[in-house]
Scaffold this motif. Structure first.
Motif, mmCIF file in Angstrom:
data_model
loop_
_atom_site.group_PDB
_atom_site.id
_atom_site.type_symbol
_atom_site.label_atom_id
_atom_site.label_comp_id
_atom_site.label_asym_id
_atom_site.label_seq_id
_atom_site.Cartn_x
_atom_site.Cartn_y
_atom_site.Cartn_z
ATOM 1 N N ILE A 36 -33.506 23.212 36.882
ATOM 2 C CA ILE A 36 -32.541 22.154 37.161
ATOM 3 C C ILE A 36 -31.173 22.609 36.665
ATOM 4 O O ILE A 36 -31.019 22.999 35.501
ATOM 5 C CB ILE A 36 -32.938 20.842 36.469
ATOM 6 N N VAL A 37 -30.188 22.585 37.559
ATOM 7 C CA VAL A 37 -28.824 22.995 37.212
ATOM 8 C C VAL A 37 -27.873 21.853 37.558
ATOM 9 O O VAL A 37 -28.185 20.986 38.380
ATOM 10 C CB VAL A 37 -28.409 24.277 37.961
ATOM 11 N N ALA A 38 -26.708 21.849 36.895
ATOM 12 C CA ALA A 38 -25.677 20.860 37.204
ATOM 13 C C ALA A 38 -24.982 21.261 38.493
ATOM 14 O O ALA A 38 -24.522 22.397 38.633
ATOM 15 C CB ALA A 38 -24.677 20.773 36.058
ATOM 16 N N ALA A 39 -24.914 20.339 39.450
ATOM 17 C CA ALA A 39 -24.311 20.643 40.748
ATOM 18 C C ALA A 39 -22.820 20.911 40.583
ATOM 19 O O ALA A 39 -22.146 20.267 39.779
ATOM 20 C CB ALA A 39 -24.538 19.475 41.708
ATOM 21 N N PRO A 40 -22.285 21.873 41.328
ATOM 22 C CA PRO A 40 -20.856 22.197 41.217
ATOM 23 C C PRO A 40 -19.992 21.142 41.898
ATOM 24 O O PRO A 40 -20.487 20.279 42.632
ATOM 25 C CB PRO A 40 -20.752 23.542 41.924
ATOM 26 N N ARG A 41 -18.702 21.244 41.671
ATOM 27 C CA ARG A 41 -17.734 20.346 42.302
ATOM 28 C C ARG A 41 -16.846 21.150 43.236
ATOM 29 O O ARG A 41 -16.195 22.103 42.805
ATOM 30 C CB ARG A 41 -16.846 19.664 41.258
ATOM 31 N N GLY A 42 -16.849 20.800 44.513
ATOM 32 C CA GLY A 42 -15.896 21.374 45.463
ATOM 33 C C GLY A 42 -15.845 22.874 45.497
ATOM 34 O O GLY A 42 -14.784 23.468 45.351
ATOM 35 N N GLY A 43 -16.998 23.525 45.669
ATOM 36 C CA GLY A 43 -17.001 24.970 45.809
ATOM 37 C C GLY A 43 -17.129 25.737 44.522
ATOM 38 O O GLY A 43 -16.995 26.968 44.512
ATOM 39 N N GLY A 44 -17.408 25.061 43.413
ATOM 40 C CA GLY A 44 -17.579 25.750 42.145
ATOM 41 C C GLY A 44 -18.968 26.333 42.010
ATOM 42 O O GLY A 44 -19.721 26.456 42.976
ATOM 43 N N LEU A 45 -19.326 26.698 40.787
ATOM 44 C CA LEU A 45 -20.619 27.293 40.507
ATOM 45 C C LEU A 45 -21.486 26.304 39.743
ATOM 46 O O LEU A 45 -20.986 25.563 38.888
ATOM 47 C CB LEU A 45 -20.451 28.577 39.680
ATOM 48 N N PRO A 46 -22.791 26.264 40.013
ATOM 49 C CA PRO A 46 -23.669 25.388 39.234
ATOM 50 C C PRO A 46 -23.798 25.879 37.806
ATOM 51 O O PRO A 46 -23.653 27.071 37.523
ATOM 52 C CB PRO A 46 -25.003 25.473 39.992
ATOM 53 N N VAL A 47 -24.092 24.960 36.906
ATOM 54 C CA VAL A 47 -24.228 25.283 35.492
ATOM 55 C C VAL A 47 -25.704 25.284 35.144
ATOM 56 O O VAL A 47 -26.389 24.269 35.298
ATOM 57 C CB VAL A 47 -23.470 24.268 34.615
ATOM 58 N N ALA A 48 -26.209 26.429 34.674
ATOM 59 C CA ALA A 48 -27.615 26.572 34.347
ATOM 60 C C ALA A 48 -27.811 26.543 32.840
ATOM 61 O O ALA A 48 -26.858 26.510 32.062
ATOM 62 C CB ALA A 48 -28.157 27.881 34.934
ATOM 63 N N GLY A 114 -4.000 27.668 42.594
ATOM 64 C CA GLY A 114 -4.787 28.604 41.797
ATOM 65 C C GLY A 114 -5.409 27.946 40.582
ATOM 66 O O GLY A 114 -6.580 28.204 40.259
ATOM 67 N N ALA A 115 -4.671 27.078 39.901
ATOM 68 C CA ALA A 115 -5.188 26.415 38.707
ATOM 69 C C ALA A 115 -6.336 25.466 39.046
ATOM 70 O O ALA A 115 -7.355 25.425 38.343
ATOM 71 C CB ALA A 115 -4.067 25.654 38.004
ATOM 72 N N THR A 116 -6.186 24.714 40.113
ATOM 73 C CA THR A 116 -7.264 23.794 40.494
ATOM 74 C C THR A 116 -8.491 24.555 40.985
ATOM 75 O O THR A 116 -9.633 24.148 40.743
ATOM 76 C CB THR A 116 -6.776 22.821 41.581
ATOM 77 N N GLY A 117 -8.287 25.686 41.667
ATOM 78 C CA GLY A 117 -9.419 26.498 42.104
ATOM 79 C C GLY A 117 -10.193 27.069 40.925
ATOM 80 O O GLY A 117 -11.435 27.088 40.927
ATOM 81 N N GLN A 118 -9.478 27.542 39.912
ATOM 82 C CA GLN A 118 -10.146 28.044 38.715
ATOM 83 C C GLN A 118 -10.931 26.946 38.014
ATOM 84 O O GLN A 118 -12.041 27.177 37.514
ATOM 85 C CB GLN A 118 -9.112 28.645 37.766
ATOM 86 N N ARG A 119 -10.382 25.737 37.997
ATOM 87 C CA ARG A 119 -11.109 24.631 37.359
ATOM 88 C C ARG A 119 -12.361 24.269 38.144
ATOM 89 O O ARG A 119 -13.422 23.989 37.553
ATOM 90 C CB ARG A 119 -10.179 23.418 37.233
ATOM 91 N N ARG A 120 -12.277 24.261 39.470
ATOM 92 C CA ARG A 120 -13.457 23.942 40.268
ATOM 93 C C ARG A 120 -14.563 24.961 40.031
ATOM 94 O O ARG A 120 -15.745 24.621 39.999
ATOM 95 C CB ARG A 120 -13.100 23.893 41.753
ATOM 96 N N ALA A 121 -14.185 26.228 39.894
ATOM 97 C CA ALA A 121 -15.187 27.278 39.701
ATOM 98 C C ALA A 121 -15.956 27.116 38.405
ATOM 99 O O ALA A 121 -17.078 27.618 38.272
ATOM 100 C CB ALA A 121 -14.510 28.650 39.733
ATOM 101 N N LEU A 122 -15.404 26.389 37.435
ATOM 102 C CA LEU A 122 -16.069 26.184 36.146
ATOM 103 C C LEU A 122 -17.061 25.034 36.173
ATOM 104 O O LEU A 122 -17.723 24.775 35.158
ATOM 105 C CB LEU A 122 -15.023 25.945 35.053
ATOM 106 N N GLY A 123 -17.196 24.337 37.303
ATOM 107 C CA GLY A 123 -18.218 23.312 37.444
ATOM 108 C C GLY A 123 -17.866 21.996 36.791
ATOM 109 O O GLY A 123 -16.754 21.796 36.300
#
Length: 286
Positions: A36-48, A114-123
């Motif tokens: 079970i992982v945390a679902a990402p937001r808007g193209g980010g990565l899931p958190v395991a 760029g800043a918002t994209g980096q934040r999305r990638a952090l889940g």
């Protein structure tokens, strides 16, 4: 590899048999481990579970601050552009100043993107993972079996050692894999949270692609015997009180049923209770 038992021996061994029949292949599933992982937001990565949450929380805080700073810079650049444009309209300013202000707005928008994209990638925020955030299931599918999995079908997710299951639909996740295990990650979204927690290990039953209506041979798993070399056998009752050991190949075992890749035909009668005793009788062991 044939045994003929006396009537008293059959009663003492308390043998039970089962008539082999065909089953629809799509009634079976390949079971793989999942998490079970945390679902990402808007193209980010899931958190395991393997993620360092303390480090991730710090990265998220810095990314949030960068995004807020970029929004403030954009507002300031837009205000400068409005002033420069107003001065040009009243013939009190230069066109060059207005052009520079226009470029500053464009640069501020790029920095914000760029800043918002980096934040999305952090889940999703670490602080909100335990309070009902969206979850996914990351199923680890062997790379050799990936082409056999029905990627568009719903799957069943169940706790390790538990019964029942929760249906989950396929979702488009990141292209992640585990090279050491030669597995590819496939992601699913459960229909309900049902007490599942991020990091929990689960079992995922994946339906396989099959020929339409293709029938397979399945037997109770208790009928399968494995020798010291890993060979798989069953005992077939060929006549009253006469039993023959035959080699089979098990494709997989699900829910107490063994699906056979080869070795038996429909209609034969296999021993399901007492097979180990027959094996010992054949080789003279107890």
């Amino acid at each position: 590899m044939r045994l003929t038992l006396a009537a008293d021996a059959v009663r003492r061994l308390d043998l039970e048999t089962y008539v082999v029949g065909g089953a629809q292949a799509n009634a079976f599933a390949r079971t793989v481990p999942g998490e079970i992982v945390a679902a990402p937001r808007g193209g980010g990565l899931p958190v395991a579970a393997g993620t360092d949450l303390a480090a991730l929380a710090g990265q998220q805080a810095r990314a949030d601050a960068d995004a807020m700073r970029a929004r403030a810079d954009l507002k300031l650049a837009e205000a400068n552009l409005r002033r420069a444009s107003g001065l040009v309209d009243t013939e009190a300013g230069s066109i060059r100043a207005r052009d520079e202000a226009t470029q500053q707005v464009a640069a501020a928008k790029a920095a914000l993107a760029g800043a918002t994209g980096q934040r999305r990638a952090l889940g999703p925020a670490v602080a909100g993972m335990a309070v009902g955030g969206a979850i996914w299931v990351r199923a680890q599918v062997p790379a050799a079996d990936l082409a056999r999995i029905d990627g568009g079908a719903f799957v069943s997710v169940r706790p390790v050692g538990g019964t029942g299951g929760i249906m989950a639909r396929p979702v488009r996740g990141p292209a992640t894999a585990t090279p050491g295990a030669a597995s590819v990650d496939v992601y699913y979204a459960p229909a309900m949270r049902a007490g599942l927690r991020v990091g929990e290990r689960v079992l995922v039953d994946l339906p396989e692609q099959t020929d339409s209506g293709a029938a397979v041979i399945d037997v109770p798993a208790s009928a399968i015997l494995t020798d010291i070399n890993g060979g798989e056998w069953v005992y077939v009752e060929t006549a009253p009180r006469q039993f023959e050991r035959r080699r089979v190949e098990v494709a997989r075992i699900v829910g107490g049923r063994a699906m056979l890749a080869r070795g038996l035909a429909s209609g034969v009668r296999v021993v399901t209770a007492g097979a180990a005793e027959l094996f010992g009788t054949e080789f003279g062991t107890k």
